[in-house]
Design an enzyme around this catalytic site. Sequence first.
Site, PDB file in Angstrom:
ATOM      1  NE  ARG A   1       9.888   6.221   8.604  1.00 45.33           N
ATOM      2  CZ  ARG A   1       8.963   6.026   7.663  1.00 45.33           C
ATOM      3  NH1 ARG A   1       9.119   5.048   6.779  1.00 45.33           N
ATOM      4  NH2 ARG A   1       7.901   6.794   7.600  1.00 45.33           N
TER       5      ARG A   1
ATOM      6  N   PRO B   1       0.787  -1.226   0.000  1.00 42.28           N
ATOM      7  CG  PRO B   1      -0.202  -1.171   2.092  1.00 42.28           C
ATOM      8  CD  PRO B   1       0.468  -2.098   1.136  1.00 42.28           C
ATOM      9  CG  ASN B   2      -0.321   4.416   1.179  1.00 47.45           C
ATOM     10  OD1 ASN B   2      -1.231   4.972   0.581  1.00 47.45           O
ATOM     11  ND2 ASN B   2      -0.461   3.916   2.398  1.00 47.45           N
TER      12      ASN B   2
ATOM     13  NE  ARG C   1       0.962  13.537   0.893  1.00 51.80           N
ATOM     14  CZ  ARG C   1       0.923  14.744   1.441  1.00 51.80           C
ATOM     15  NH1 ARG C   1       0.621  15.776   0.717  1.00 51.80           N
ATOM     16  NH2 ARG C   1       1.189  14.900   2.723  1.00 51.80           N
TER      17      ARG C   1
ATOM     18  CG  ASN D   1       8.395  -2.013   0.521  1.00 54.41           C
ATOM     19  OD1 ASN D   1       7.791  -2.142   1.589  1.00 54.41           O
ATOM     20  ND2 ASN D   1       9.012  -0.896   0.185  1.00 54.41           N
TER      21      ASN D   1
ATOM     22  CG  ASP E   1      -0.358 -17.379   8.076  1.00 55.28           C
ATOM     23  OD1 ASP E   1       0.694 -17.574   8.709  1.00 55.28           O
ATOM     24  OD2 ASP E   1      -1.469 -17.280   8.626  1.00 55.28           O
TER      25      ASP E   1
ATOM     26  CB  ALA F   1       1.412   0.201   6.385  1.00 50.00           C
TER      27      ALA F   1
ATOM     28  NE  ARG G   1       6.922   4.314   9.912  1.00 49.49           N
ATOM     29  CZ  ARG G   1       5.791   4.405   9.191  1.00 49.49           C
ATOM     30  NH1 ARG G   1       5.414   3.413   8.422  1.00 49.49           N
ATOM     31  NH2 ARG G   1       5.062   5.505   9.235  1.00 49.49           N
TER      32      ARG G   1
ATOM     33  CG  HIS H   1      11.116  -2.354   4.811  1.00 51.80           C
ATOM     34  ND1 HIS H   1       9.758  -2.264   4.637  1.00 51.80           N
ATOM     35  CD2 HIS H   1      11.359  -3.551   5.383  1.00 51.80           C
ATOM     36  CE1 HIS H   1       9.201  -3.354   5.099  1.00 51.80           C
ATOM     37  NE2 HIS H   1      10.147  -4.162   5.559  1.00 51.80           N
ATOM     38  CB  ILE H   2      12.136   2.780   0.294  1.00 50.44           C
ATOM     39  CG1 ILE H   2      11.649   1.983  -0.922  1.00 50.44           C
ATOM     40  CG2 ILE H   2      12.791   4.095  -0.123  1.00 50.44           C
ATOM     41  CD1 ILE H   2      10.470   2.622  -1.654  1.00 50.44           C
ATOM     42  CB  SER H   3      12.281   4.518   5.068  1.00 47.77           C
ATOM     43  OG  SER H   3      11.340   3.630   5.646  1.00 47.77           O
TER      44      SER H   3
ATOM     45  CD  GLU I   1      10.567  -7.587   5.729  1.00 46.78           C
ATOM     46  OE1 GLU I   1      10.881  -8.703   6.226  1.00 46.78           O
ATOM     47  OE2 GLU I   1      10.073  -6.670   6.409  1.00 46.78           O
TER      48      GLU I   1
ATOM     49  CG  HIS J   1       5.118  -2.267  10.271  1.00 46.89           C
ATOM     50  ND1 HIS J   1       6.464  -2.593  10.351  1.00 46.89           N
ATOM     51  CD2 HIS J   1       5.034  -1.251   9.370  1.00 46.89           C
ATOM     52  CE1 HIS J   1       7.138  -1.783   9.539  1.00 46.89           C
ATOM     53  NE2 HIS J   1       6.305  -0.969   8.939  1.00 46.89           N
TER      54      HIS J   1
ATOM     55  CE1 TYR K   1       8.766   5.247   2.881  1.00 42.35           C
ATOM     56  CE2 TYR K   1       7.193   7.062   2.894  1.00 42.35           C
ATOM     57  CZ  TYR K   1       7.687   5.906   3.462  1.00 42.35           C
ATOM     58  OH  TYR K   1       7.119   5.406   4.595  1.00 42.35           O
TER      59      TYR K   1
HETATM   60  O1  CA2 Z   1      10.360   1.992   3.947  1.00 39.94           O
HETATM   61  C1  CA2 Z   1       9.535   1.308   3.337  1.00 39.94           C
HETATM   62  O2  CA2 Z   1       9.727   0.858   2.213  1.00 39.94           O
HETATM   63  C2  CA2 Z   1       8.166   1.024   3.992  1.00 39.94           C
HETATM   64  O3  CA2 Z   1       7.810  -0.312   3.681  1.00 39.94           O
HETATM   65  C3  CA2 Z   1       7.193   2.001   3.357  1.00 39.94           C
HETATM   66  C4  CA2 Z   1       5.801   1.953   3.982  1.00 39.94           C
HETATM   67  C5  CA2 Z   1       5.873   2.038   5.495  1.00 39.94           C
HETATM   68  O4  CA2 Z   1       4.579   1.858   6.052  1.00 39.94           O
HETATM   69  C6  CA2 Z   1       6.814   1.011   6.085  1.00 39.94           C
HETATM   70  O5  CA2 Z   1       6.861   1.182   7.479  1.00 39.94           O
HETATM   71  C7  CA2 Z   1       8.202   1.171   5.497  1.00 39.94           C
HETATM   72  C8  CA2 Z   1       4.950   3.108   3.484  1.00 39.94           C
HETATM   73  C9  CA2 Z   1       4.949   3.326   2.024  1.00 39.94           C
HETATM   74  C10 CA2 Z   1       4.341   4.653   1.776  1.00 39.94           C
HETATM   75  O6  CA2 Z   1       4.858   5.152   0.589  1.00 39.94           O
HETATM   76  C11 CA2 Z   1       4.624   6.454   0.321  1.00 39.94           C
HETATM   77  C12 CA2 Z   1       5.279   6.967  -0.751  1.00 39.94           C
HETATM   78  C13 CA2 Z   1       5.105   8.281  -1.075  1.00 39.94           C
HETATM   79  C14 CA2 Z   1       4.248   9.082  -0.346  1.00 39.94           C
HETATM   80  C15 CA2 Z   1       3.587   8.557   0.737  1.00 39.94           C
HETATM   81  C16 CA2 Z   1       3.768   7.225   1.068  1.00 39.94           C
END
Ligand code: CA2
Length: 141
Positions: free
Chosen positions: A106, A9-10, A17, A73, A86, A76, A110, A99-101, A97, A79, A22
């Site tokens: 954080r 998601p997202n 944003r 990836n 499963d 959210a 997370r 994660h960009i960040s 797995e 978590h 990110y």
């Molecule tokens: O760091 C990552 O890749 C995450 O998986 C990104 C998730 C976050 O919930 C994880 O804790 C860490 C969120 C992705 C949201 O991506 C966005 C990108 C641009 C603008 C807003 C959100």
Amino acid sequence: MKIKVINGPNLNMLGIREPSVYGKSTYTDLVNLIAKRAEELSLTCDFFQSNHEGDIVTEIQNCYGAFDGIVINPGAYTHTSVAILDALKAVSLPTVEVHISDVDSREEFRKFSYVSLYAEKIIKGKGFEGYLEALEYLKNK
Ligand code: CA2
């Protein structure tokens, strides 16, 4: 070797944003970057992004017998999702797995990942480069 790259998601909002967390590049930039490295590594890559947990579960199930590895990836859902954990266990494919960040530096919530209970390699905080490292890991294992 066929690899499925799944983003949760997202992640379709990349570059739109929160560039400070990110980066400025878009989801399409990410797909193009991964596809280019996959070609260099002679891997076949297929991409999937969804904001829906059940659709991600179904996509993972569909990898059974059709793909040799998964890069995920889960966003959210990392978590929260026992269902994604499963599904990964059920198909039992080598999984990385990403994660960009740097999720460990954080918010507290997370730091825990259900997916990490199955993934054989976890890459955090390396930006888009993490996905390329994941491909290289699967290629060389
Ligand atoms: O760091 C990552 O890749 C995450 O998986 C990104 C998730 C976050 O919930 C994880 O804790 C860490 C969120 C992705 C949201 O991506 C966005 C990108 C641009 C603008 C807003 C959100």
